[in-house]
Scaffold this active site. Structure first.
Site, PDB file in Angstrom:
ATOM      1  N   GLU A   1      22.215  27.580 -14.921  1.00  0.00           N
ATOM      2  CA  GLU A   1      22.070  27.382 -16.308  1.00  0.00           C
ATOM      3  C   GLU A   1      22.122  25.711 -16.519  1.00  0.00           C
ATOM      4  O   GLU A   1      21.890  25.286 -17.593  1.00  0.00           O
ATOM      5  CB  GLU A   1      23.475  27.897 -16.714  1.00  0.00           C
ATOM      6  CG  GLU A   1      23.655  29.398 -16.715  1.00  0.00           C
ATOM      7  CD  GLU A   1      22.440  30.050 -17.299  1.00  0.00           C
ATOM      8  OE1 GLU A   1      21.792  29.426 -18.203  1.00  0.00           O
ATOM      9  OE2 GLU A   1      22.340  31.366 -16.797  1.00  0.00           O
TER      10      GLU A   1
ATOM     11  N   TYR B   1       0.794  -1.078  -0.065  1.00  0.00           N
ATOM     12  CA  TYR B   1       0.114   0.097   0.168  1.00  0.00           C
ATOM     13  C   TYR B   1       0.768   1.202   0.065  1.00  0.00           C
ATOM     14  O   TYR B   1       0.874   1.964   0.774  1.00  0.00           O
ATOM     15  CB  TYR B   1      -0.976   0.032   1.161  1.00  0.00           C
ATOM     16  CG  TYR B   1      -2.264   0.838   0.936  1.00  0.00           C
ATOM     17  CD1 TYR B   1      -3.456   0.467   0.165  1.00  0.00           C
ATOM     18  CD2 TYR B   1      -2.204   2.080   1.607  1.00  0.00           C
ATOM     19  CE1 TYR B   1      -4.514   1.141   0.127  1.00  0.00           C
ATOM     20  CE2 TYR B   1      -3.552   2.884   1.577  1.00  0.00           C
ATOM     21  CZ  TYR B   1      -4.502   2.303   0.725  1.00  0.00           C
ATOM     22  OH  TYR B   1      -5.549   3.020   0.577  1.00  0.00           O
ATOM     23  N   GLY B   2       1.770   1.428  -1.081  1.00  0.00           N
ATOM     24  CA  GLY B   2       2.732   2.456  -1.152  1.00  0.00           C
ATOM     25  C   GLY B   2       2.027   3.492  -2.287  1.00  0.00           C
ATOM     26  O   GLY B   2       0.902   3.403  -2.466  1.00  0.00           O
TER      27      GLY B   2
ATOM     28  N   GLU C   1      15.163   4.353 -17.420  1.00  0.00           N
ATOM     29  CA  GLU C   1      15.476   4.976 -16.273  1.00  0.00           C
ATOM     30  C   GLU C   1      17.084   5.037 -15.812  1.00  0.00           C
ATOM     31  O   GLU C   1      17.449   5.935 -15.379  1.00  0.00           O
ATOM     32  CB  GLU C   1      14.590   4.295 -15.093  1.00  0.00           C
ATOM     33  CG  GLU C   1      15.020   2.888 -14.665  1.00  0.00           C
ATOM     34  CD  GLU C   1      13.931   2.053 -13.518  1.00  0.00           C
ATOM     35  OE1 GLU C   1      12.955   2.765 -13.519  1.00  0.00           O
ATOM     36  OE2 GLU C   1      14.241   1.031 -13.139  1.00  0.00           O
TER      37      GLU C   1
ATOM     38  N   HIS D   1       5.047  -3.975 -12.754  1.00  0.00           N
ATOM     39  CA  HIS D   1       6.340  -3.804 -13.472  1.00  0.00           C
ATOM     40  C   HIS D   1       6.663  -5.317 -13.752  1.00  0.00           C
ATOM     41  O   HIS D   1       6.493  -6.204 -12.734  1.00  0.00           O
ATOM     42  CB  HIS D   1       7.384  -3.070 -12.490  1.00  0.00           C
ATOM     43  CG  HIS D   1       8.749  -3.030 -13.176  1.00  0.00           C
ATOM     44  ND1 HIS D   1       9.016  -2.762 -14.513  1.00  0.00           N
ATOM     45  CD2 HIS D   1       9.929  -2.860 -12.348  1.00  0.00           C
ATOM     46  CE1 HIS D   1      10.246  -2.736 -14.479  1.00  0.00           C
ATOM     47  NE2 HIS D   1      10.866  -2.400 -13.264  1.00  0.00           N
TER      48      HIS D   1
ATOM     49  N   ASP E   1      11.934  -0.249 -19.607  1.00  0.00           N
ATOM     50  CA  ASP E   1      11.831   0.459 -18.057  1.00  0.00           C
ATOM     51  C   ASP E   1      13.040   0.548 -17.685  1.00  0.00           C
ATOM     52  O   ASP E   1      13.665   1.676 -17.310  1.00  0.00           O
ATOM     53  CB  ASP E   1      10.891  -0.107 -17.343  1.00  0.00           C
ATOM     54  CG  ASP E   1      10.468   0.760 -16.336  1.00  0.00           C
ATOM     55  OD1 ASP E   1       9.733   1.608 -16.212  1.00  0.00           O
ATOM     56  OD2 ASP E   1      11.354   0.545 -15.245  1.00  0.00           O
TER      57      ASP E   1
ATOM     58  N   GLU F   1      11.988  -5.407  -5.005  1.00  0.00           N
ATOM     59  CA  GLU F   1      12.871  -6.381  -4.297  1.00  0.00           C
ATOM     60  C   GLU F   1      12.468  -7.275  -3.402  1.00  0.00           C
ATOM     61  O   GLU F   1      12.885  -8.264  -2.913  1.00  0.00           O
ATOM     62  CB  GLU F   1      14.385  -5.556  -3.954  1.00  0.00           C
ATOM     63  CG  GLU F   1      13.760  -4.695  -2.641  1.00  0.00           C
ATOM     64  CD  GLU F   1      13.396  -3.297  -3.170  1.00  0.00           C
ATOM     65  OE1 GLU F   1      12.999  -3.048  -4.464  1.00  0.00           O
ATOM     66  OE2 GLU F   1      13.458  -2.275  -2.515  1.00  0.00           O
TER      67      GLU F   1
ATOM     68  N   SER G   1      16.154  30.404 -28.755  1.00  0.00           N
ATOM     69  CA  SER G   1      16.901  31.154 -29.726  1.00  0.00           C
ATOM     70  C   SER G   1      17.796  30.502 -30.696  1.00  0.00           C
ATOM     71  O   SER G   1      17.963  29.344 -30.517  1.00  0.00           O
ATOM     72  CB  SER G   1      17.848  32.049 -28.737  1.00  0.00           C
ATOM     73  OG  SER G   1      18.755  30.992 -28.440  1.00  0.00           O
TER      74      SER G   1
END
Ligand code: NAP
Ligand code: MG
Length: 329
Positions: free
Chosen positions: A226, A24-25, A194, A107, A190, A83, A251
């Protein structure tokens, strides 16, 4: 690539099943809430006692042990951290599952790399919503949905596809598009994405560019703007318009510089590294290392996490947050 929408999915299938959400995350909470709001009446949350169990009860769900959830469920969505799948599935899920039950994964990692080996009498499907859990929930509440990658890995009952599509529609994904693929393609791409782009490549690119400027004597605050801050502005533009569309808004100086320098930074060496990463993903080398670190108590993960927080770029970000806070004093 086949695509399915709400009109192709029969919501009554999942509404008529006992659905266990294990974990339940980020995903577990969102998926359980969306399914309930889509009319799935019989949901139980399988978690151990603690923060997640408390959260599920606070949301009005019945909380049971993982073993109990497994023995009760027609459909079990395994939504703990990847895991944790191996030990949890072996010890608390597999011994209790009913024949013909359907396992849903967000997943493909644990199935693709053999951490979980479902018995032949089970349906196994991938329903991988493309979004961070809380965001998927917010969109659902607003009447929208996110794309999801969908695949049938094992069809023991002859009903896996229809049931999996029904589950995906219950999450709200049929409002946007359910794209059919395989667990292998989802999982390997995936991990590659990542590592090479989202979480590995981009932060490293930003950090090394920042440190190059600072080493050359530029003020860290300026370098931070930047190399880091403006990334969000550019990515938002690219997300909205595509890269070519975004380039119409920058630009000519920036555009010309991009053509000169992009291929200099991402050249032969970077492409060879990418190929190496893909090899490590495909041959299971990456997952083997990951699970070895997990089994040892994550010494490498935790050490790297600490070191990340101590980088000069993080301090520069904190200083600018303090500058902004002073405006309100
Ligand atoms: P998460 O937020 O970290 O939640 C993990 C949940 O698993 C928690 O409820 C945790 O409970 C539980 N858990 C962990 N170890 C456990 C154990 N040994 N026994 C029982 N419960 C255990 O995980 P997540 O990000 O939602 O990921 C879940 C799945 O969704 C993964 O397969 C992931 O790849 C996939 N996914 C995630 C996202 C995303 O938005 N994050 C997007 C797409 C796919 P405790 O509180 O008791 O530790
Ligand atoms: Mg991922």
């Amino acid at each position: 690539m086949p695509v399915y929408y709400d009109r192709d999915c029969d919501l009554s299938l999942i509404r008529g099943r006992k659905v266990a959400v294990v974990g339940y995350g980020s995903q577990g909470r969102t998926q359980a809430l969306n399914l309930r709001d889509s009319g799935v009446g019989d949901i139980r949350i399988g978690v151990r006692e603690g923060k997640s169990a408390d959260a599920a009860r606070a949301d009005g769900f019945e909380v049971v042990s993982v073993a109990e959830a497994a023995g009760w469920a027609d459909v079990l969505a395994l939504l703990t951290s990847d895991e944790a799948h191996r030990d949890l599935y072996r010890d608390e899920i597999a011994p209790h599952l009913k024949p013909g039950a359907c396992l849903v994964f967000a997943h493909g990692l644990s199935v693709r790399f053999g951490l979980v080996a479902p018995a032949a009498d089970l349906d196994v499907v991938l329903v991988s919503p493309k979004g961070i859990g809380p965001r998927i929930r917010d969109l659902y509440v607003e009447g929208e949905g996110v794309f999801c990658l969908f695949g049938v890995h094992q069809d023991a009952t002859g009903n896996a596809k229809a049931l999996g599509l029904s589950f995906a529609a219950g999450l709200g994904c049929g409002r946007k598009g359910i794209l059919e693929t395989t667990m292998r393609d989802e999982c390997e791409s995936d991990l590659f994405g990542e590592q090479v782009v989202l979480c590995g490549g981009v932060p490293e690119l930003v950090n090394d560019a920042f440190e190059t400027l600072v080493r050359a004597g530029y003020p860290p605050e300026v370098a931070w703007f930047e190399c880091f801050y403006e990334l969000k502005l550019v990515v938002d533009l690219m997300f909205a318009r595509g890269v070519a569309g975004a380039f119409e808004k920058i630009s000519n100086t920036a555009e010309y510089g991009a053509y000169q320098t992009g291929p200099r930074v991402i050249g032969e060496a970077a492409r060879a590294a990418m190929k190496g990463v893909l090899d490590d993903v495909q041959d299971g080398g990456f997952v083997k290392k990951f699970m070895a670190d997990y089994d040892a108590g994550f010494p490498e993960l935790l050490a790297r996490r600490r070191a990340l927080g101590e980088r000069p770029i993080e301090a520069a970000g904190r200083r600018l947050a303090e500058v902004a806070a002073k405006a309100g004093e």
